[in-house]
Write an enzyme that holds these catalytic residues in place. Structure first.
Site, mmCIF file in Angstrom:
data_model
loop_
_atom_site.group_PDB
_atom_site.id
_atom_site.type_symbol
_atom_site.label_atom_id
_atom_site.label_comp_id
_atom_site.label_asym_id
_atom_site.label_seq_id
_atom_site.Cartn_x
_atom_site.Cartn_y
_atom_site.Cartn_z
ATOM 1 N N ARG A 291 3.027 26.333 129.404
ATOM 2 C CA ARG A 291 2.241 25.917 130.580
ATOM 3 C C ARG A 291 1.954 27.171 131.386
ATOM 4 N NH1 ARG A 291 3.239 21.097 134.876
ATOM 5 N NH2 ARG A 291 2.324 20.010 133.100
ATOM 6 N N HIS B 215 -5.416 19.959 129.867
ATOM 7 C CA HIS B 215 -4.064 19.377 129.825
ATOM 8 C C HIS B 215 -4.039 18.310 128.724
ATOM 9 C CE1 HIS B 215 -0.145 18.259 130.913
ATOM 10 N NE2 HIS B 215 -0.330 17.663 132.070
ATOM 11 N N GLN C 144 -1.324 15.392 128.316
ATOM 12 C CA GLN C 144 -1.479 14.267 129.231
ATOM 13 C C GLN C 144 -2.428 13.232 128.640
ATOM 14 O OE1 GLN C 144 0.134 13.811 132.400
ATOM 15 N NE2 GLN C 144 -0.638 11.769 131.961
ATOM 16 N N ASP D 211 -6.757 12.601 140.119
ATOM 17 C CA ASP D 211 -5.730 13.659 140.103
ATOM 18 C C ASP D 211 -5.796 14.338 141.471
ATOM 19 O OD1 ASP D 211 -3.859 15.546 139.278
ATOM 20 O OD2 ASP D 211 -5.253 16.662 137.991
ATOM 21 N N CYS E 78 -2.150 11.253 136.487
ATOM 22 C CA CYS E 78 -1.192 12.014 135.676
ATOM 23 C C CYS E 78 0.089 12.348 136.448
ATOM 24 C CB CYS E 78 -1.853 13.277 135.132
ATOM 25 S SG CYS E 78 -2.390 14.434 136.399
ATOM 26 N N ARG F 197 4.381 10.007 128.226
ATOM 27 C CA ARG F 197 4.436 11.436 127.877
ATOM 28 C C ARG F 197 5.519 11.654 126.819
ATOM 29 N NH1 ARG F 197 2.538 15.242 131.414
ATOM 30 N NH2 ARG F 197 2.916 16.596 129.644
HETATM 31 N N1 NVA Z 1 -4.524 19.150 137.849
HETATM 32 C C1 NVA Z 1 -3.101 19.215 138.086
HETATM 33 C C2 NVA Z 1 -2.368 18.463 137.026
HETATM 34 C C3 NVA Z 1 -0.873 18.413 137.207
HETATM 35 C C4 NVA Z 1 -0.170 17.729 136.099
HETATM 36 C C5 NVA Z 1 -2.671 20.663 138.116
HETATM 37 O O1 NVA Z 1 -3.158 21.450 137.300
HETATM 38 O O2 NVA Z 1 -1.861 21.013 138.973
HETATM 39 N N1 CP Z 2 1.552 15.190 134.612
HETATM 40 C C1 CP Z 2 2.277 16.299 134.453
HETATM 41 O O1 CP Z 2 1.990 17.149 133.623
HETATM 42 O O2 CP Z 2 3.361 16.378 135.270
HETATM 43 P P1 CP Z 2 4.280 17.651 135.489
HETATM 44 O O3 CP Z 2 3.467 18.672 136.226
HETATM 45 O O4 CP Z 2 5.435 17.136 136.311
HETATM 46 O O5 CP Z 2 4.729 18.168 134.162
#
Ligand code: NVA
Ligand code: CP
Length: 299
Positions: A101, A128, A131, A218, A258, A286
């Site tokens: 990530r 992502h 997800q 989101d 998400c 997930r």
């Molecule tokens: N769009 C959000 C998703 C978190 C799971 C981010 O990138 O922070």
């Molecule tokens: N939805 C998701 O990816 O959550 P986290 O940021 O907690 O991993």
């Protein structure tokens, strides 16, 4: 056998995706008892925070007989400038898969290009895809599949919106996005999706939600955009999923997010906690979806 990576949802064919969702379902209901990760380790490199991704991969690897290793990029030498291509080659000598990530999607591509083990995208600024596996599983459970369903996206044209566009292009369902004009999805991903399926981009959440079977949103400021949060609250003021927006959707529509969520911003408390919300099933999924992914890529 050549290794398979999962950097975007369309790294799988639509048939492989259907098989993966079916496998995830059989894992969820306890019908699957195999341990394909016995003796195997997944390295999880995190340059951003996580609750669901970290815990679901770690628990999932354990349940499949394997082990997952949490590596904060701040603590490994990557954070001190060791090259991605060197990190990829070193980790490949120890582990059987790498989940990462991070910010720049190109970094994940570089990691995958230099690793000899499967690489999984656990979120970038662009995409992502893990997800989406959970979201499609949730839709399968709640609505019996994505089929000819209509999906509405309300809010930022971010990594999740881009991932929905890729999924729509792969599976052929209709996607409607309501985004402020300065916060549209990635132009290339949008153009590609438009060439493959029906995609509407509007600045009216009610238009996007009209008759939709899935209403999805989101956060307004994603990880890495914290300094823009205040400006974004103003820009996204009219892009909340309210009970009125849900009223426009189909009667059996479900609400997805998400997570983490900001109640009173992108979603009203009443929708988040209401009977159409599937957000905690989605979060649970997930685990099942990623177990199916690890079993597919790492066994
Ligand atoms: N769009 C959000 C998703 C978190 C799971 C981010 O990138 O922070
Ligand atoms: N939805 C998701 O990816 O959550 P986290 O940021 O907690 O991993």
């Amino acid at each position: 056998m050549t290794k398979r990576d999962f950097l975007a949802i369309d790294d799988l064919s639509s048939a492989e995706l259907a098989d993966l969702i079916a496998l995830a379902r059989s894992m969820k209901i306890g019908r699957y008892r195999e341990r394909p990760l016995e003796g195997k380790t997944l390295a999880m490199v995190f340059a951003k925070s996580s609750t669901r991704t970290r815990v679901s991969f770690e628990v999932g690897a354990y349940q499949l007989g394997g082990h997952a290793l949490f590596l904060s990029s701040r603590d490994i030498q990557l954070g001190r400038g060791e090259l991605i291509k060197d990190t990829a080659r070193v980790l490949s000598r120890y582990v059987d898969g790498i989940m990462i990530r991070t910010f720049d999607h190109a970094d994940v591509e570089e990691l995958a290009g230099n690793a000899s083990v499967p690489v999984i995208n656990g979120l970038t600024d662009l995409l992502h895809p893990c997800q989406l596996l959970a979201d499609l599983l949730t839709i399968e459970e709640s609505l019996g599949g994505i089929g000819n369903r209509v999906v509405a996206w309300i809010g930022d044209g971010n990594n999740m919106a881009n991932s929905w566009l890729n999924a729509a292009a792969l599976l052929g369902f209709e996607l409607r996005l309501a985004c402020p004009k300065d916060f549209l999805p990635d132009a290339e991903i949008l153009a590609r999706a438009k060439s493959k399926t029906k995609v509407l981009v509007t600045s009216d959440p009610s238009e996007a939600a009209a008759g939709a079977h899935v209403v999805n949103t989101d956060v307004w400021a994603s990880m890495g955009q914290e300094s823009e949060a205040e400006m974004r609250v103003a820009a996204f003021r009219d892009f909340s999923v309210t009970p009125e927006v849900m009223q426009c959707a189909a009667q059996d529509a479900i609400f997805l997010h998400c997570l983490p969520a900001h109640r009173g911003e992108e979603v009203d408390e009443a929708v988040f906690e209401g009977p159409q919300s599937r957000v905690f099933d989605q979060a649970e999924n997930r685990l099942h979806a990623q177990k199916a992914l690890m079993a597919t890529l790492m066994s």
